[in-house]
Enzyme design. Structure first.
Site, short mmCIF file in Angstrom:
data_model
loop_
_atom_site.label_atom_id
_atom_site.label_comp_id
_atom_site.label_asym_id
_atom_site.label_seq_id
_atom_site.Cartn_x
_atom_site.Cartn_y
_atom_site.Cartn_z
N ASP A 60 34.71 34.67 -10.62
CA ASP A 60 35.11 33.27 -10.78
C ASP A 60 35.91 33.11 -12.07
OD1 ASP A 60 33.74 32.56 -8.50
OD2 ASP A 60 31.93 31.95 -9.56
N TYR A 87 24.96 41.71 -14.23
CA TYR A 87 25.47 40.52 -14.91
C TYR A 87 24.52 40.09 -16.01
CZ TYR A 87 28.25 39.89 -10.60
OH TYR A 87 29.09 40.05 -9.54
N ASP A 114 28.15 25.53 -11.17
CA ASP A 114 28.30 25.92 -12.57
C ASP A 114 28.73 24.70 -13.39
OD1 ASP A 114 31.22 25.72 -12.59
OD2 ASP A 114 31.21 27.56 -11.42
N ARG A 136 25.61 32.12 -8.84
CA ARG A 136 25.46 30.67 -8.83
C ARG A 136 24.39 30.23 -7.83
NH1 ARG A 136 30.73 28.66 -6.96
NH2 ARG A 136 31.12 30.80 -6.36
#
Length: 294
Positions: free
Chosen positions: A41, A69, A83, A175
């Site tokens: 993203d 991550y 987000d 997300r």
């Protein structure tokens, strides 16, 4: 055409789409033959492996598509995008403590089904979901199997913010995980920051910034930044081939090699990586070559 061939692990900057990176590198590297592994993203940073030249053929051959991550979660807020860049859609004051967050994360470990978010590049009827989302539309999305190998609370940075380390399978949406954890805790949640620390065989340690790539171009040293295509296949055994064998393989012919155990091999002519070969029944054939025919 650019003679460059190899893998350029980029540390994607915030605010850039993965396509922005590719578009910029087409000019810097003077080639349109580029591929990348794992879309990020715009708000996310971190590991984006870019496959240059003939190496682009290796994108779908990678044996390891798992990702890692570091994510910052904000509790008490939900947005339409999942987000903090999105429009708020819910708020809450029942902020969990660290123990509750750890307990919730533990429940998500292992294989599970995950529904892709509307703001994603997944296509329904040939149309990316994010385009439909921007039109205010919501459509049915088929859940997909994903696996979380590690979910660990790293630190609490504010009363409503927690940093978690994640190791997961290909196709996982962080997300969505964050929203699901919030739902499990009875508190809206969204992603405040995301940094990919590993994509398959590539880690942040091997990544270079866009500024460093530009500086290398100006110094005529771009080739020094590229990793060999064989980096992706380091788990396979290596075999050397003679010049005569190299020519046969390049022309699609079988090679008699009774000394090779059945299975896949990394093939080299001298120090040059040719590609992948498949051995069996005393023969060797080329599976995928990353060099031009002689």
């Amino acid at each position: 055409m650019s003679p460059l061939c190899g893998i350029l692990p980029v540390d994607k900057p915030a605010g850039w789409t993965s396509f922005d990176v590719i578009a910029k590198l087409r000019g810097v590297l003077a080639t349109r033959k580029l591929g990348h592994s794992g879309t990020l993203d715009p708000m996310a940073t971190g590991v984006l492996p870019v496959f240059v030249g003939a190496a682009a053929k290796a994108v779908d051959l990678q044996p390891d598509h798992d990702k890692a991550y570091r994510a910052e979660v904000r509790f008490g807020l939900a947005t339409d995008t999942g987000d903090v860049t999105g429009t708020p859609v819910a708020a809450g004051e029942n902020i969990p403590d660290a123990a509750a967050v750890e307990g919730a994360l533990a429940a998500f470990l292992g294989p599970r089904m995950q529904t892709p978010p509307m703001y994603s590049a997944v296509k329904v009827g040939g149309v990316p979901l994010y385009k439909l989302a921007r039109q205010g539309k919501t459509v049915e999305r088929a859940p997909r199997p994903v696996t979380f190998y590690r979910l660990e609370l790293a630190q609490q940075t504010a009363p409503d913010r927690f940093v978690i380390d994640i190791e997961c399978s290909k196709g996982t949406y962080v997300r969505t995980l964050v929203e699901d954890v919030g739902a499990a805790l009875g508190c809206p949640a969204c992603l405040a920051a995301l940094r990919r620390t590993r994509a398959g065989a590539f880690t942040l340690d091997s990544c270079v910034t866009m500024d460093k790539i530009q500086a290398a171009k100006e110094a005529g040293e771009l080739e020094k930044l590229l990793l060999g295509v064989d980096t992706v296949f380091a788990h396979l055994p290596a075999a050397a081939v003679s010049e005569a064998e190299r020519l046969r393989l390049l022309n699609g012919a079988l090679v008699r090699r009774a000394d090779l155990a059945p299975g896949r091999w990394r093939l080299y002519a001298g120090d040059a990586f040719l590609g992948l070969g498949e051995a069996g029944d005393g023969t060797l054939r080329a599976e995928k070559l990353f060099v031009e025919r002689a």
